[in-house]
Design a protein around this motif. Structure first.
Motif, PDB file in Angstrom:
ATOM      1  N   LYS A  67      32.883   2.626 -18.158  1.00  0.00           N
ATOM      2  CA  LYS A  67      34.216   3.078 -18.560  1.00  0.00           C
ATOM      3  C   LYS A  67      35.149   3.076 -17.360  1.00  0.00           C
ATOM      4  O   LYS A  67      34.760   3.417 -16.255  1.00  0.00           O
ATOM      5  CB  LYS A  67      34.147   4.488 -19.154  1.00  0.00           C
ATOM      6  N   ARG A  68      36.394   2.697 -17.635  1.00  0.00           N
ATOM      7  CA  ARG A  68      37.403   2.668 -16.569  1.00  0.00           C
ATOM      8  C   ARG A  68      38.221   3.949 -16.586  1.00  0.00           C
ATOM      9  O   ARG A  68      38.536   4.467 -17.657  1.00  0.00           O
ATOM     10  CB  ARG A  68      38.324   1.472 -16.735  1.00  0.00           C
ATOM     11  N   ILE A  69      38.544   4.434 -15.395  1.00  0.00           N
ATOM     12  CA  ILE A  69      39.392   5.614 -15.292  1.00  0.00           C
ATOM     13  C   ILE A  69      40.454   5.372 -14.232  1.00  0.00           C
ATOM     14  O   ILE A  69      40.247   4.596 -13.305  1.00  0.00           O
ATOM     15  CB  ILE A  69      38.594   6.897 -14.945  1.00  0.00           C
ATOM     16  N   THR A  70      41.583   6.028 -14.427  1.00  0.00           N
ATOM     17  CA  THR A  70      42.635   6.000 -13.427  1.00  0.00           C
ATOM     18  C   THR A  70      42.550   7.303 -12.662  1.00  0.00           C
ATOM     19  O   THR A  70      42.477   8.371 -13.258  1.00  0.00           O
ATOM     20  CB  THR A  70      44.018   5.867 -14.093  1.00  0.00           C
ATOM     21  N   VAL A  71      42.543   7.208 -11.354  1.00  0.00           N
ATOM     22  CA  VAL A  71      42.389   8.393 -10.507  1.00  0.00           C
ATOM     23  C   VAL A  71      43.624   8.524  -9.628  1.00  0.00           C
ATOM     24  O   VAL A  71      44.032   7.569  -8.963  1.00  0.00           O
ATOM     25  CB  VAL A  71      41.128   8.270  -9.629  1.00  0.00           C
ATOM     26  N   GLY A  72      44.218   9.700  -9.644  1.00  0.00           N
ATOM     27  CA  GLY A  72      45.389   9.960  -8.825  1.00  0.00           C
ATOM     28  C   GLY A  72      45.005  10.265  -7.387  1.00  0.00           C
ATOM     29  O   GLY A  72      43.839  10.515  -7.072  1.00  0.00           O
ATOM     30  N   LEU A  73      45.989  10.259  -6.529  1.00  0.00           N
ATOM     31  CA  LEU A  73      45.746  10.510  -5.107  1.00  0.00           C
ATOM     32  C   LEU A  73      45.360  11.957  -4.828  1.00  0.00           C
ATOM     33  O   LEU A  73      44.854  12.265  -3.754  1.00  0.00           O
ATOM     34  CB  LEU A  73      46.976  10.124  -4.291  1.00  0.00           C
ATOM     35  N   ARG A  74      45.597  12.840  -5.791  1.00  0.00           N
ATOM     36  CA  ARG A  74      45.267  14.253  -5.606  1.00  0.00           C
ATOM     37  C   ARG A  74      43.778  14.532  -5.785  1.00  0.00           C
ATOM     38  O   ARG A  74      43.287  15.567  -5.359  1.00  0.00           O
ATOM     39  CB  ARG A  74      46.059  15.123  -6.572  1.00  0.00           C
ATOM     40  N   ASN A  75      43.050  13.625  -6.436  1.00  0.00           N
ATOM     41  CA  ASN A  75      41.615  13.821  -6.645  1.00  0.00           C
ATOM     42  C   ASN A  75      40.855  13.720  -5.328  1.00  0.00           C
ATOM     43  O   ASN A  75      41.257  12.992  -4.428  1.00  0.00           O
ATOM     44  CB  ASN A  75      41.068  12.774  -7.622  1.00  0.00           C
ATOM     45  N   ASN A  76      39.739  14.432  -5.268  1.00  0.00           N
ATOM     46  CA  ASN A  76      38.868  14.366  -4.100  1.00  0.00           C
ATOM     47  C   ASN A  76      37.961  13.144  -4.253  1.00  0.00           C
ATOM     48  O   ASN A  76      37.056  13.139  -5.077  1.00  0.00           O
ATOM     49  CB  ASN A  76      38.041  15.650  -3.993  1.00  0.00           C
ATOM     50  N   VAL A  77      38.233  12.111  -3.478  1.00  0.00           N
ATOM     51  CA  VAL A  77      37.503  10.849  -3.583  1.00  0.00           C
ATOM     52  C   VAL A  77      36.851  10.523  -2.243  1.00  0.00           C
ATOM     53  O   VAL A  77      37.477  10.638  -1.193  1.00  0.00           O
ATOM     54  CB  VAL A  77      38.462   9.699  -3.988  1.00  0.00           C
ATOM     55  N   SER A  78      35.574  10.112  -2.305  1.00  0.00           N
ATOM     56  CA  SER A  78      34.862   9.703  -1.099  1.00  0.00           C
ATOM     57  C   SER A  78      34.350   8.287  -1.276  1.00  0.00           C
ATOM     58  O   SER A  78      33.788   7.945  -2.315  1.00  0.00           O
ATOM     59  CB  SER A  78      33.666  10.631  -0.843  1.00  0.00           C
ATOM     60  N   VAL A  79      34.546   7.471  -0.252  1.00  0.00           N
ATOM     61  CA  VAL A  79      34.001   6.116  -0.233  1.00  0.00           C
ATOM     62  C   VAL A  79      32.611   6.228   0.406  1.00  0.00           C
ATOM     63  O   VAL A  79      32.462   6.835   1.461  1.00  0.00           O
ATOM     64  CB  VAL A  79      34.904   5.174   0.595  1.00  0.00           C
ATOM     65  N   LEU A  80      31.588   5.672  -0.243  1.00  0.00           N
ATOM     66  CA  LEU A  80      30.224   5.858   0.250  1.00  0.00           C
ATOM     67  C   LEU A  80      30.033   5.351   1.675  1.00  0.00           C
ATOM     68  O   LEU A  80      29.249   5.915   2.430  1.00  0.00           O
ATOM     69  CB  LEU A  80      29.212   5.188  -0.675  1.00  0.00           C
ATOM     70  N   SER A  81      30.760   4.322   2.060  1.00  0.00           N
ATOM     71  CA  SER A  81      30.600   3.783   3.417  1.00  0.00           C
ATOM     72  C   SER A  81      31.119   4.747   4.479  1.00  0.00           C
ATOM     73  O   SER A  81      30.805   4.597   5.659  1.00  0.00           O
ATOM     74  CB  SER A  81      31.306   2.434   3.548  1.00  0.00           C
ATOM     75  N   GLU A  82      31.903   5.745   4.074  1.00  0.00           N
ATOM     76  CA  GLU A  82      32.473   6.715   5.023  1.00  0.00           C
ATOM     77  C   GLU A  82      31.661   8.003   5.115  1.00  0.00           C
ATOM     78  O   GLU A  82      31.963   8.867   5.930  1.00  0.00           O
ATOM     79  CB  GLU A  82      33.914   7.058   4.620  1.00  0.00           C
ATOM     80  N   ILE A  83      30.648   8.152   4.276  1.00  0.00           N
ATOM     81  CA  ILE A  83      29.845   9.380   4.254  1.00  0.00           C
ATOM     82  C   ILE A  83      28.721   9.276   5.275  1.00  0.00           C
ATOM     83  O   ILE A  83      28.090   8.231   5.418  1.00  0.00           O
ATOM     84  CB  ILE A  83      29.273   9.623   2.840  1.00  0.00           C
ATOM     85  N   ALA A  84      28.469  10.383   5.971  1.00  0.00           N
ATOM     86  CA  ALA A  84      27.369  10.446   6.931  1.00  0.00           C
ATOM     87  C   ALA A  84      26.597  11.744   6.704  1.00  0.00           C
ATOM     88  O   ALA A  84      27.133  12.727   6.193  1.00  0.00           O
ATOM     89  CB  ALA A  84      27.893  10.376   8.358  1.00  0.00           C
TER      90      ALA A  84
END
Length: 142
Positions: free
Chosen positions: A35-52
């Motif tokens: 399913k596709r969703i639209t996510v606003g800039l206010r949501n807490n989003v993490s890119v997996l490549s940036e997680i440590a």
């Protein structure tokens, strides 16, 4: 697909593939049900490549943790489920990353890592080597 195109969205289960960016945020597609969703800039989003993940000496990139899980499981899904008891999850993670910082890496973090690894494995995303951008950056440094 590289981990820099895979997202974790706060409050939403599972992982999402980044499809496109918009002025107000971006469009993501669930790796679980498509399913596709639209996510606003206010949501807490993490890119997996940036997680440590915190260890006693340094922070280990998530892709390296995924690679260690892949090696331990010989390319298969994890032998433990993400809904296991806290002590079992911690024992499993200790086998993967013996020097992880137990004070800063919680059982909930381990659950997410195990769940994310299995989702990626189901989608055939098992190449956890460095992305092309990181390879280019490292070769330019040398």
């Amino acid at each position: 697909m590289a981990l820099d195109k895979i997202l974790s969205i706060g409050g939403k289960p599972g992982l999402y593939k980044l499809l496109t960016q918009t002025r107000a945020g971006f469009v993501g597609e669930s790796l679980i049900d498509g399913k596709r969703i639209t996510v606003g800039l206010r949501n807490n989003v993490s890119v997996l490549s940036e997680i440590a993940i915190y260890t006693l000496e340094e922070e280990v990139p998530l892709r390296e943790v995924f690679q260690k899980i892949k090696e331990k499981e010989k390319g298969a899904k994890t032998s433990i489920g993400h809904k296991e008891e806290k002590i079992k999850l911690e024992e499993y993670f200790f086998e993967i990353l013996p020097d992880y910082d137990e004070d800063r890496v919680y059982a909930s973090d381990i659950k997410k890592i195990v769940q994310w690894y299995n989702i990626l494995h189901e989608q055939g995303i098992t190449d956890f080597s460095e992305s092309d951008d990181e390879d280019v950056a490292k070769s330019e440094e040398e």
